[in-house]
Structure formats: structure tokens, C-alpha cells
Design a protein around this motif. Structure first.
Motif, PDB file in Angstrom:
ATOM      1  N   ALA A 211       0.833  -1.197   0.000  1.00 48.34           N
ATOM      2  CA  ALA A 211       0.000   0.000   0.000  1.00 48.34           C
ATOM      3  C   ALA A 211       0.862   1.239   0.000  1.00 48.34           C
ATOM      4  CB  ALA A 211      -0.914   0.005   1.226  1.00 48.34           C
ATOM      5  N   ALA A 212       0.498   2.171  -0.807  1.00 51.34           N
ATOM      6  CA  ALA A 212       1.198   3.444  -0.823  1.00 51.34           C
ATOM      7  C   ALA A 212       0.438   4.431   0.034  1.00 51.34           C
ATOM      8  CB  ALA A 212       1.319   3.959  -2.257  1.00 51.34           C
ATOM      9  N   ALA A 213       1.137   5.003   0.966  1.00 54.63           N
ATOM     10  CA  ALA A 213       0.463   5.976   1.809  1.00 54.63           C
ATOM     11  C   ALA A 213       0.239   7.250   1.059  1.00 54.63           C
ATOM     12  CB  ALA A 213       1.296   6.248   3.048  1.00 54.63           C
ATOM     13  N   ARG A 214      -0.842   7.804   1.169  1.00 51.93           N
ATOM     14  CA  ARG A 214      -1.077   9.128   0.552  1.00 51.93           C
ATOM     15  C   ARG A 214      -0.620  10.172   1.551  1.00 51.93           C
ATOM     16  NH1 ARG A 214      -1.238   6.664  -3.735  1.00 51.93           N
ATOM     17  NH2 ARG A 214      -3.010   5.533  -4.322  1.00 51.93           N
ATOM     18  N   GLY A 215      -0.999   8.938   2.031  1.00 53.46           N
ATOM     19  CA  GLY A 215      -0.879  10.313   3.761  1.00 53.46           C
ATOM     20  C   GLY A 215      -1.658   8.908   4.469  1.00 53.46           C
TER      21      GLY A 215
ATOM     22  N   ALA B 215     -23.296  18.867   3.470  1.00 56.70           N
ATOM     23  CA  ALA B 215     -21.846  18.674   3.474  1.00 56.70           C
ATOM     24  C   ALA B 215     -21.336  18.519   2.055  1.00 56.70           C
ATOM     25  CB  ALA B 215     -21.468  17.453   4.307  1.00 56.70           C
ATOM     26  N   ILE B 216     -20.082  18.824   1.869  1.00 52.34           N
ATOM     27  CA  ILE B 216     -19.392  18.667   0.578  1.00 52.34           C
ATOM     28  C   ILE B 216     -18.222  17.725   0.777  1.00 52.34           C
ATOM     29  CG2 ILE B 216     -18.084  19.837  -1.239  1.00 52.34           C
ATOM     30  CD1 ILE B 216     -19.540  22.434  -0.428  1.00 52.34           C
ATOM     31  N   GLU B 217     -18.076  16.756  -0.099  1.00 50.45           N
ATOM     32  CA  GLU B 217     -16.877  15.922  -0.111  1.00 50.45           C
ATOM     33  C   GLU B 217     -16.054  16.275  -1.338  1.00 50.45           C
ATOM     34  OE1 GLU B 217     -15.337  11.256  -0.286  1.00 50.45           O
ATOM     35  OE2 GLU B 217     -17.467  11.729  -0.606  1.00 50.45           O
ATOM     36  N   ILE B 218     -14.772  16.527  -1.143  1.00 54.55           N
ATOM     37  CA  ILE B 218     -13.867  16.868  -2.235  1.00 54.55           C
ATOM     38  C   ILE B 218     -12.784  15.801  -2.330  1.00 54.55           C
ATOM     39  CG2 ILE B 218     -12.219  18.563  -3.124  1.00 54.55           C
ATOM     40  CD1 ILE B 218     -13.812  20.728  -1.725  1.00 54.55           C
ATOM     41  N   SER B 219     -12.678  15.185  -3.499  1.00 56.72           N
ATOM     42  CA  SER B 219     -11.697  14.122  -3.742  1.00 56.72           C
ATOM     43  C   SER B 219     -11.692  13.806  -5.225  1.00 56.72           C
ATOM     44  CB  SER B 219     -12.062  12.877  -2.930  1.00 56.72           C
ATOM     45  OG  SER B 219     -11.296  11.758  -3.325  1.00 56.72           O
ATOM     46  N   ASP B 220     -10.618  13.184  -5.692  1.00 61.31           N
ATOM     47  CA  ASP B 220     -10.617  12.762  -7.090  1.00 61.31           C
ATOM     48  C   ASP B 220     -11.555  11.578  -7.306  1.00 61.31           C
ATOM     49  OD1 ASP B 220      -9.039  11.024  -5.634  1.00 61.31           O
ATOM     50  OD2 ASP B 220      -7.532  10.765  -7.195  1.00 61.31           O
ATOM     51  N   LYS B 221     -11.966  10.909  -6.222  1.00 58.27           N
ATOM     52  CA  LYS B 221     -12.948   9.827  -6.296  1.00 58.27           C
ATOM     53  C   LYS B 221     -13.995  10.026  -5.208  1.00 58.27           C
ATOM     54  CE  LYS B 221      -9.696   6.481  -8.236  1.00 58.27           C
ATOM     55  NZ  LYS B 221      -9.009   5.176  -8.046  1.00 58.27           N
ATOM     56  N   PRO B 222     -14.794  11.069  -5.321  1.00 57.11           N
ATOM     57  CA  PRO B 222     -15.775  11.365  -4.267  1.00 57.11           C
ATOM     58  C   PRO B 222     -16.796  10.248  -4.127  1.00 57.11           C
ATOM     59  CG  PRO B 222     -16.230  12.669  -6.227  1.00 57.11           C
ATOM     60  CD  PRO B 222     -14.901  12.005  -6.460  1.00 57.11           C
ATOM     61  N   GLY B 223     -17.130   9.925  -2.900  1.00 60.21           N
ATOM     62  CA  GLY B 223     -18.127   8.892  -2.636  1.00 60.21           C
ATOM     63  C   GLY B 223     -17.588   7.490  -2.653  1.00 60.21           C
TER      64      GLY B 223
ATOM     65  N   ARG C 116     -14.765   4.517  -1.399  1.00 60.30           N
ATOM     66  CA  ARG C 116     -13.869   4.168  -0.307  1.00 60.30           C
ATOM     67  C   ARG C 116     -12.472   3.949  -0.865  1.00 60.30           C
ATOM     68  NH1 ARG C 116     -16.092   5.286   4.693  1.00 60.30           N
ATOM     69  NH2 ARG C 116     -18.287   4.667   4.698  1.00 60.30           N
ATOM     70  N   GLU C 117     -11.490   4.572  -0.256  1.00 56.35           N
ATOM     71  CA  GLU C 117     -10.100   4.404  -0.661  1.00 56.35           C
ATOM     72  C   GLU C 117      -9.223   4.289   0.580  1.00 56.35           C
ATOM     73  OE1 GLU C 117      -8.766   6.564  -4.460  1.00 56.35           O
ATOM     74  OE2 GLU C 117     -10.052   8.037  -3.452  1.00 56.35           O
TER      75      GLU C 117
ATOM     76  N   ALA D   4      -7.767   0.695  12.166  1.00 56.00           N
ATOM     77  CA  ALA D   4      -7.702   0.653  10.713  1.00 56.00           C
ATOM     78  C   ALA D   4      -9.106   0.515  10.151  1.00 56.00           C
ATOM     79  CB  ALA D   4      -6.823  -0.510  10.247  1.00 56.00           C
ATOM     80  N   SER D   5      -9.286   0.919   8.918  1.00 57.68           N
ATOM     81  CA  SER D   5     -10.612   0.848   8.313  1.00 57.68           C
ATOM     82  C   SER D   5     -10.999  -0.597   8.040  1.00 57.68           C
ATOM     83  CB  SER D   5     -10.640   1.648   7.005  1.00 57.68           C
ATOM     84  OG  SER D   5      -9.950   0.950   5.979  1.00 57.68           O
ATOM     85  N   GLY D   6     -12.293  -0.842   8.012  1.00 57.35           N
ATOM     86  CA  GLY D   6     -12.769  -2.184   7.722  1.00 57.35           C
ATOM     87  C   GLY D   6     -12.692  -2.535   6.259  1.00 57.35           C
ATOM     88  N   SER D   7     -12.650  -1.533   5.384  1.00 58.79           N
ATOM     89  CA  SER D   7     -12.642  -1.782   3.947  1.00 58.79           C
ATOM     90  C   SER D   7     -11.276  -2.209   3.433  1.00 58.79           C
ATOM     91  CB  SER D   7     -13.100  -0.529   3.191  1.00 58.79           C
ATOM     92  OG  SER D   7     -14.381  -0.112   3.613  1.00 58.79           O
ATOM     93  N   PHE D   8     -10.257  -1.477   3.794  1.00 59.20           N
ATOM     94  CA  PHE D   8      -8.921  -1.724   3.254  1.00 59.20           C
ATOM     95  C   PHE D   8      -7.876  -2.016   4.330  1.00 59.20           C
ATOM     96  CE2 PHE D   8     -11.064   1.035   0.179  1.00 59.20           C
ATOM     97  CZ  PHE D   8     -10.928   0.283  -0.990  1.00 59.20           C
ATOM     98  N   GLY D   9      -8.256  -1.983   5.588  1.00 55.15           N
ATOM     99  CA  GLY D   9      -7.279  -2.198   6.651  1.00 55.15           C
ATOM    100  C   GLY D   9      -6.261  -1.083   6.734  1.00 55.15           C
TER     101      GLY D   9
END
Length: 494
Positions: free
Chosen positions: A27-31, A103-111, A113-114, A372-377
Motif C-alpha cells: 500500500a502506498a500511503a497518501r498520507g 456537506a461537501i466531499e472533495i476528492s478525485d474519487k468522491p463517494g 472508499r479508498e 484501521a478501516s474495515g474496507s482496506f485495513g
């Protein structure tokens, strides 16, 4: 026929291929008592800060130039249409009077899970502090206009999920008062660690419940709420066990001081404050409050929240809003970007299945953990840079693993693969970009297998099976040929 003999071999090959396909990729951390909001002030009169004292009446002249609730909702929907490629708009609930909390979500893949950190900004917690709602809309539009040409904007859009709630208290804004429509201070309405405030969810305000449900739905790494009436970055704890005005730091005090200082030093003049050294303050030292939002976020959501006072005046003239935005712009951007640029990031996997698991992460010497998240750990642990940390990943049913990292000014990527309890396999150490290995707490040197080692193992096994398969095919072919063309019989002597 010899074909049935091949079926076990083919089955083994299929199982090996499926196991190989399930291997993880890097996994590459984005952050005591239930104190009212003013308990500390009654016991210690000197602890009251100016923004709780009598405020001038909010006149029509002061309101002119601010967006009404209807205009704010229209602006949010307009933003969603204009910047649909990097955003989505949604409601987290409704106020007492039924106004949607947009609310507003801002992301290159809004909505979607990443495996990326998420940050949230909340404005207008107090109805008579409307600066945040205006500044947050400026932030959203700036990101929309600049993410293709500004590196910092691109970093935030591409590597984080930023959620913006411009107004948590639209009813209070419309009524021009601090509390909501029920006249409750929303920043005193959350469950409190020291006093059993608001334990009955039925008595909690709908705006408060909306925030709590939001935090349960989204896996926020950090957040900030914007207020007015002072110029300082406030960090936990907001209260103390004995209600006294004193410095009362949380387990992650160093990290919170780093975050608050990052905001203050990026601000136009916050760090130059004569009242607050460095432009930051511990909440309980400034004046204790109970039932506050930032402490609840940290305790129950693993979300590191700051309370940002961004304007000396609670309701400044509308003509000053653009200046306030410009003074806070870099602070807001740098705070969100710090989720990617610093700290420890990675994912937690199960060694037996290769799949991500929702383990937890702790740092030795810091009595707090994040999940950690349940989707991707994936996990994203904010830590003050320039120090060495011993990081421990764990989950029930698995043996914990730990490693030590030296955290510089850049983020560190660190994945963990946890062995089930009772496992006897020996593995090689997993190397990461900090040049360290992740060993368990037994200190026996039992390590991980690298992905490349698995690859060669499966390739050798497949090659061996293929050779056996070809050998059987050849033997079958020879037998079939013998049946179709029997050798000539020897002549019989007569």
C-alpha cells in the motif's frame, strides 16, 4: 485411462493460483456530577473568556453581506454542479427546525472508499459565529479552481477525502444566537469523559446526533471546527477532572501541539498573539468546558480535532470576510495536507488469508489507539515529526507486531502482516520505506515473507506440476499408440 490421476494435480494448481491471487499488494500511503455549561466559570470566575461575555446585538447591518441559510444551500448545490468531477454534496441530517445539514466531499474519487486519510471541517457550530461558513465555501471553491494547477491543491484532492460542513447550526444562525433552536450550546452537548453529560441519546440535540453518526460512518483521521471571538488554535483536553483551570493534556499532547502550531504558524498573524504563546492553547488551561465536540471526536472516533478561533470578532463585517479567508487559507491547506505529508501510514493484513483486517495501531508511551478501516485495513497515524516511535499493530485472534521508526519531516509507509495466534511459520522481515523491519513482540526475529519470495515459490510449484502433467501426457500417448498399432505376431513353426 490415466486422466483421473491428473485431477488432484490440477486441483492443487488451481488452489495455488487462487492463494497467489489473494496475496496483498504494497500500500502506498497518501498520507460525578452533571455540570452545567458554566460550572467552571462559576467556580473560577477568572477562567471565563471574552467570547462568553455579553456580546453586542446583531443588527441587520451586520448580517448584510452574509449568505442566508437558503443562499448557503444554493451555493453548496451550485458547487456540486460546477465541480462534479471532484466533489459530491450530501446531507448528514437535519436541524431542530428541519434544515438539512449539507456537506461537501472533495476528492478525485468522491463517494468511493479508498485507502486514504479523511479530514473534515465544521463551521457555524455556534449560531452567532458565522465566519466559518463563509470561509469554508471559499476553501471549497479555491480547491475546485486550482487542483489542476496548484501542487498543494492537487495533493489534497488526489490523496485525501476532504469533507466540509459549512453550517452545523443553521437554526442558531437564523435566530442570531449562540445555541440552536432549542437554545442549546451544541459544543456542550456531546458525551463527556469526566461527567455523564448527555448519556441519554434521546435528550441529545439532532445536530449533535448527526455529527456522531457521521463520525461512525466515515473514518476520519483529523478534523477542525471554525469559531469566532478570538484568534488561537485550541487543542484537547477541553476540560479537567476537577474542573479547575489548568493545563490538562491528552495522551497525544505532542501531536496536538504540532498540529495547532502548524495552523498558527501558517496563519497571517495568529502565532504573534500576545495572549497565547505561539498562537495555541490547551483548552482546559484557557477555560474548561464539558460536553465539547473535539474531545468526543478524539476519544470515540480516533479523530484528532482542533477548535480554531479564526476571528477576533464573533460577527465581523461582511467586507472583512475575504481578508479573513486569505489570512487562514494556507493554515487550512497545510493542516489538511499534513495528513499525507507527515505521520505513519499503511495497511494491516492477515498472514493466513492475505486480506486486509481492521486491526488497531498503538504507539508505545502514548495511551491511545486508532483503528484501521474495515474496507482496506488502512490506518493513518498522525505523530509529531522529528522523533523515534515504537509502533504496534494488533487485532484479536492475531499476534501483535511491532517496529521502531524514526519519523522525519516526511510521511513513513509501514504495512503490517499479522500471524494468527498459535502460528509456527517463520518468515522473513518485511522491509518498508523507512528501512526498518516489522517484528512481533517476542523479539525472536520471526519475520514476514516478502511478496517476491511467495512469487518464486508458486512459480516453482507450478513448474513442477506442469512437468508432471507433461510426463503423464507422454506416457498416455505411448500407451494409446500401442493399443492402436499392435506389433506383428511371430511366425509359428510348424
Amino acid at each position: 485411462m490415466a486422466i483421473p490421476r491428473l485431477r488432484p494435480l490440477l486441483l492443487v494448481a488451481v488452489l495455488l493460483l487462487r492463494a497467489f491471487a489473494s496475496l496483498p499488494t504494497q500500500a502506498a500511503a497518501r498520507g460525578g456530577l452533571d455540570p452545567s455549561p458554566g460550572i467552571a466559570d462559576r467556580k473560577h470566575g477568572s477562567s471565563s473568556r471574552s467570547l462568553l461575555q455579553d456580546q453586542p446585538e446583531i443588527t441587520e447591518e451586520m448580517v448584510r453581506g452574509y449568505m442566508s441559510n437558503f443562499e448557503l444551500e444554493s451555493a453548496i448545490q451550485d458547487f456540486g454542479r460546477r465541480c462534479a468531477n471532484i466533489s459530491r454534496t450530501y446531507s448528514i441530517g437535519k436541524s431542530v427546525n428541519g434544515s438539512p445539514l449539507w456537506a461537501i466531499e472533495i476528492s478525485d474519487k468522491p463517494g468511493q472508499r479508498e485507502a486514504e486519510p479523511a479530514f473534515k471541517f465544521i463551521g457555524n457550530v455556534h449560531g452567532d459565529e458565522p465566519v466559518g461558513r463563509e470561509v469554508l465555501m471559499q476553501l471549497a471553491y479555491w480547491l475546485c479552481d486550482n487542483y489542476l494547477k496548484d501542487p498543494l491543491a492537487a495533493l489534497i484532492v488526489e490523496n485525501t477525502h476532504l469533507h466540509i460542513l459549512p453550517s452545523m447550526n443553521p437554526d442558531g444562525f437564523a435566530l442570531r444566537r449562540r445555541g440552536n433552536a432549542n437554545n442549546v450550546d451544541l459544543n456542550r452537548d456531546f458525551p463527556d469523559q469526566f461527567f455523564p453529560n448527555n448519556d441519554d441519546i434521546k435528550h441529545r440535540q439532532p445536530e449533535t446526533r448527526a455529527i456522531m453518526n457521521w463520525i461512525k460512518q466515515e473514518h476520519f483521521t483529523a478534523s477542525a471546527s471554525l469559531h469566532g471571538g478570538a484568534l488561537v488554535a485550541n487543542y484537547p483536553w477541553d476540560g479537567s477532572r476537577d474542573t479547575r483551570k489548568q493545563y490538562y493534556g491528552c495522551p497525544d499532547d505532542k501531536t496536538f501541539r504540532y498540529m495547532a502550531s502548524l495552523y498558527s504558524q501558517s496563519h497571517y498573524n495568529m502565532s504573534l498573539s500576545k495572549e497565547f504563546e505561539g498562537g495555541i492553547t490547551n483548552g482546559a488551561l484557557w477555560y474548561p468546558i464539558y460536553g465539547g465536540m473535539q474531545d468526543w471526536n478524539y476519544i470515540h472516533g480516533g479523530c484528532f480535532e482542533l477548535t480554531l478561533e479564526i476571528s477576533d470578532v464573533k460577527w465581523p463585517k461582511a467586507s472583512e470576510l475575504l481578508v479573513i479567508w486569505k489570512q487562514n487559507k494556507m493554515s487550512m491547506l497545510n493542516l489538511v495536507a499534513s495528513l499525507v505529508k507527515t505521520g505513519v501510514h499503511g495497511r494491516i493484513f492477515a498472514a493466513d488469508t492475505g486480506r486486509p483486517i481492521p486491526g488497531s495501531l498503538m504507539v508505545k508511551g502514548i495511551d491511545s489507539k486508532i483503528n484501521a478501516s474495515g474496507s482496506f485495513g488502512d490506518y493513518h497515524r498522525i505523530l509529531a515529526p522529528g522523533q523515534s516511535y515504537e509502533v504496534v499493530a494488533s487485532m484479536e485472534g492475531y499476534r501483535p507486531k511491532r517496529t521502531r521508526v524514526m519519523l522525519g519531516r516526511e510521511a513513513t509507509n509501514l504495512d503490517f502482516i499479522l500471524d494468527p495466534d498459535g502460528a509456527v511459520r517463520r518468515t522473513k522481515p518485511l522491509r518498508n520505506d523507512c528501512g526498518c523491519s516489522c517484528n512481533d513482540n517476542s523479539n525472536t526475529g520471526k519475520p514476514f515473507l516478502l511478496r517476491e519470495a511467495y512469487l518464486w515459490l508458486y512459480l516453482l510449484a507450478l513448474f513442477f506440476l506442469l512437468a508432471l502433467y507433461l510426463l503423464f501426457r507422454r506416457r498416455m500417448a505411448l500407451r494409446l499408440a500401442a493399443h492402436r498399432h499392435p506389433p506383428p505376431k511371430r511366425p509359428v513353426a510348424v
